[in-house]
Design a protein around this motif. Structure first.
Motif, mmCIF file in Angstrom:
data_model
loop_
_atom_site.group_PDB
_atom_site.id
_atom_site.type_symbol
_atom_site.label_atom_id
_atom_site.label_comp_id
_atom_site.label_asym_id
_atom_site.label_seq_id
_atom_site.Cartn_x
_atom_site.Cartn_y
_atom_site.Cartn_z
ATOM 1 N N ASP A 63 0.848 -1.196 0.000
ATOM 2 C CA ASP A 63 0.000 0.000 0.000
ATOM 3 C C ASP A 63 0.881 1.242 0.000
ATOM 4 O O ASP A 63 1.557 1.528 0.988
ATOM 5 C CB ASP A 63 -0.901 -0.018 1.246
ATOM 6 C CG ASP A 63 -1.932 1.096 1.233
ATOM 7 O OD1 ASP A 63 -1.909 1.917 0.294
ATOM 8 O OD2 ASP A 63 -2.765 1.134 2.165
ATOM 9 N N HIS A 65 -0.242 4.226 -0.234
ATOM 10 C CA HIS A 65 -0.978 5.245 0.528
ATOM 11 C C HIS A 65 -0.738 6.633 -0.037
ATOM 12 O O HIS A 65 -0.556 7.605 0.713
ATOM 13 C CB HIS A 65 -0.619 5.166 2.022
ATOM 14 C CG HIS A 65 -1.829 5.052 2.903
ATOM 15 N ND1 HIS A 65 -2.589 6.134 3.254
ATOM 16 C CD2 HIS A 65 -2.421 3.976 3.474
ATOM 17 C CE1 HIS A 65 -3.591 5.735 4.009
ATOM 18 N NE2 HIS A 65 -3.523 4.438 4.153
ATOM 19 N N GLU A 88 -1.411 -0.838 -4.068
ATOM 20 C CA GLU A 88 -2.601 -0.081 -3.694
ATOM 21 C C GLU A 88 -2.330 1.415 -3.624
ATOM 22 O O GLU A 88 -1.297 1.844 -3.098
ATOM 23 C CB GLU A 88 -3.067 -0.586 -2.326
ATOM 24 C CG GLU A 88 -4.217 0.186 -1.768
ATOM 25 C CD GLU A 88 -4.569 -0.276 -0.355
ATOM 26 O OE1 GLU A 88 -4.099 -1.352 0.061
ATOM 27 O OE2 GLU A 88 -5.308 0.452 0.311
ATOM 28 N N ASP A 89 -3.304 2.182 -4.094
ATOM 29 C CA ASP A 89 -3.306 3.652 -3.963
ATOM 30 C C ASP A 89 -1.926 4.246 -4.241
ATOM 31 O O ASP A 89 -1.354 4.970 -3.421
ATOM 32 C CB ASP A 89 -3.797 4.055 -2.562
ATOM 33 C CG ASP A 89 -5.301 3.816 -2.388
ATOM 34 O OD1 ASP A 89 -5.958 3.413 -3.368
ATOM 35 O OD2 ASP A 89 -5.807 4.032 -1.278
ATOM 36 N N GLU A 132 -9.500 3.560 -1.977
ATOM 37 C CA GLU A 132 -9.781 3.602 -0.546
ATOM 38 C C GLU A 132 -10.451 4.922 -0.142
ATOM 39 O O GLU A 132 -11.297 4.952 0.740
ATOM 40 C CB GLU A 132 -8.466 3.426 0.210
ATOM 41 C CG GLU A 132 -8.591 3.577 1.696
ATOM 42 C CD GLU A 132 -7.348 3.092 2.429
ATOM 43 O OE1 GLU A 132 -6.682 2.162 1.936
ATOM 44 O OE2 GLU A 132 -7.048 3.634 3.497
ATOM 45 N N ARG A 159 -11.233 -0.542 -4.808
ATOM 46 C CA ARG A 159 -10.793 -0.680 -3.432
ATOM 47 C C ARG A 159 -11.636 0.153 -2.457
ATOM 48 O O ARG A 159 -11.215 0.461 -1.352
ATOM 49 C CB ARG A 159 -9.320 -0.226 -3.446
ATOM 50 C CG ARG A 159 -8.636 -0.162 -2.170
ATOM 51 C CD ARG A 159 -7.761 -1.348 -1.946
ATOM 52 N NE ARG A 159 -7.223 -1.215 -0.615
ATOM 53 C CZ ARG A 159 -7.678 -1.897 0.429
ATOM 54 N NH1 ARG A 159 -8.575 -2.822 0.289
ATOM 55 N NH2 ARG A 159 -7.189 -1.689 1.615
HETATM 56 MG MG MG Z 1 -4.904 1.494 2.018
#
Ligand code: MG
Length: 434
Positions: free
Chosen positions: A238, A240, A264-265, A290, A311
């Motif tokens: 991730d 983030h 992710e992200d 997210e 997500r």
């Molecule tokens: Mg996350």
């Protein structure tokens, strides 16, 4: 005999269920929402949970929902008590879609992080009520099981490469096939320690995020993980959102040799147009969303096949009703789901994702979230994790309850110290997107 008990037996055979339902309820007063209790609880400092209990005119019949926004919990609570409760009382809980739509326009401005969790809270409670009336778990009403249980990915991490290996291995030994690995917290591996490096003469001297340091460290970490753990485990990471567009492209390329399950992200929601360039440049699978709250964020990424996993958090996009529609959109375009259910999220939100996950062909994976025993004591029927899979209670409705006496022991708090993690800074003291 209570109407619900009678219906429980009658609804076993779906094709004639609606006729029997009409017969069974003929002459009974129509079902109505009679009250909405709003219950704020903080069983741990980082849990700022706002639950609702939607009561009906049928004795003992109620539904549970969650309006979870850990960062604006009091705003969600006030909106429920002052604005929504009066709007919902008297409505027919059977009309889930109609109430979703009318709720959506009730606040005029919509698709925000408060309006969406309110939508989800009511939606969850109505599905819970419908399931209890039908004497079926909600997943049965959504089409029945498309899989036996819900596979989860675990959260591994540590301060060093070898600590990350050991942490990942411990999850694999528990049966998890999918493991997300972070080098400490989000952005970890990219921080200059407090006071080190070239700092401005006045002001910021805390740990500082440095994009190039991160881009050097993290791909090396994952090569180390592959060397030590082999190729069977599915690895996730991730980002983030810490990166620029260039940094995202560079990291996605550098991840190719270690074959990620997803990254992710890799970008903040404001920069999602970069996914077109990422897709054109690399095969590294992308999970995004997210922080998404608006259809304009997820729709182009799904419809143009620019991401591999959607997500969003089910509670933050509007609940089961909305999640089923997005999952259907994903199915059409070959995108999979990876609902965000970790961290400060709660057992009701975990379960609404679970019931959707069980029924959708576009399912990819769900995020792990294991609650302490005091939460299970307060919320009997909360889902359990065994061997890397999530299992609901299989009781009618969502399958969970809330013990209000125990909940009263944990009044809602907003621990501001815990919320500070979202502020990350660079060497010059400027804010980096978390
Ligand atoms: Mg996350």
């Amino acid at each position: 005999m209570r109407r619900r008990d009678l219906l429980g037996g009658l609804l076993a055979a779906p094709w004639w269920a609606s006729e029997l339902y009409a017969q069974a309820t003929r002459g009974l007063p129509p079902l109505k929402i009679t009250d909405v209790k709003v219950i704020g609880v903080s069983p741990r400092p980082h849990y700022s949970w706002v639950f609702i209990k939607v009561l009906t005119n049928e004795p003992g019949l109620y539904g549970l929902g969650s309006a979870n926004n850990r960062y604006l919990a009091w705003a969600a609570k006030a909106a429920l008590e002052k604005h929504m409760r009066p709007f919902w009382i008297g409505k027919d809980p059977d009309r889930i879609e109609d109430l979703w739509q009318s709720n959506h326009v009730r606040s005029y401005w919509r698709n925000g992080p408060i309006t969406n969790v309110i939508q989800a809270a009511l939606d969850s409670a109505l599905w819970d009520i419908k399931g209890k009336r039908a004497n079926m778990p909600v997943y049965q009403l959504l089409g029945g099981k498309a899989r036996e249980a819900v596979p989860l990915y675990a959260h591994a991490g540590g301060p060093t490469f070898d600590a990350c290996v050991e942490s990942a291995r411990s999850w694999m030994e528990k049966g998890f096939r999918h493991v997300r690995v972070q080098m400490g917290g989000y952005g970890g591996g990219g921080f200059i320690p407090p006071g080190e490096g070239s700092r401005p003469e006045t002001g910021f001297s805390g740990k500082a995020f440095d994009e190039e340091t991160y881009l050097d460290t993290i791909p090396k970490l994952f090569r180390h993980l592959r060397d030590k753990l082999g190729w069977q485990v599915k690895l996730l990471h991730d980002v983030h959102e810490h990166l620029t567009g260039w940094g995202a492209l560079e990291l996605a390329k550098r991840f190719e040799p270690v074959r990620m399950f997803f990254v992710e992200d890799i970008l903040p929601p404001e920069q999602i147009d970069y996914y077109k360039q990422i897709r054109g440049l690399t095969t590294t699978p992308m999970a995004m969303g997210e922080l998404f709250t608006h259809p304009h964020e997820w729709r182009p990424l799904i419809a143009n096949r620019l991401i591999d996993f959607f997500r969003g958090r089910v509670g933050m996009i509007g609940g089961i009703t909305q999640a089923k529609k997005i999952a259907a959109l994903c199915e059409q375009f070959g995108v999979r789901t990876a609902f965000q259910e970790g961290g400060e999220n709660d057992p009701i939100n975990q379960l609404i994702a679970y019931h959707v996950d069980l029924t959708i062909p576009s399912f990819g994976i769900q995020e792990e979230n294991d609650f302490p025993e005091e939460v299970h004591e307060m919320m009997p029927g909360a889902a359990r994790i065994r061997g890397g899979y999530l299992y609901g209670s299989d009781k009618p409705g969502l399958g969970i309850d809330l013990n209000e006496q125990i909940a009263a022991k944990y009044p809602l708090v907003d621990d501001h110290r815990n919320a500070d993690w979202t502020t990350v800074r660079g060497m010059d003291g400027s804010v980096v997107r978390p």
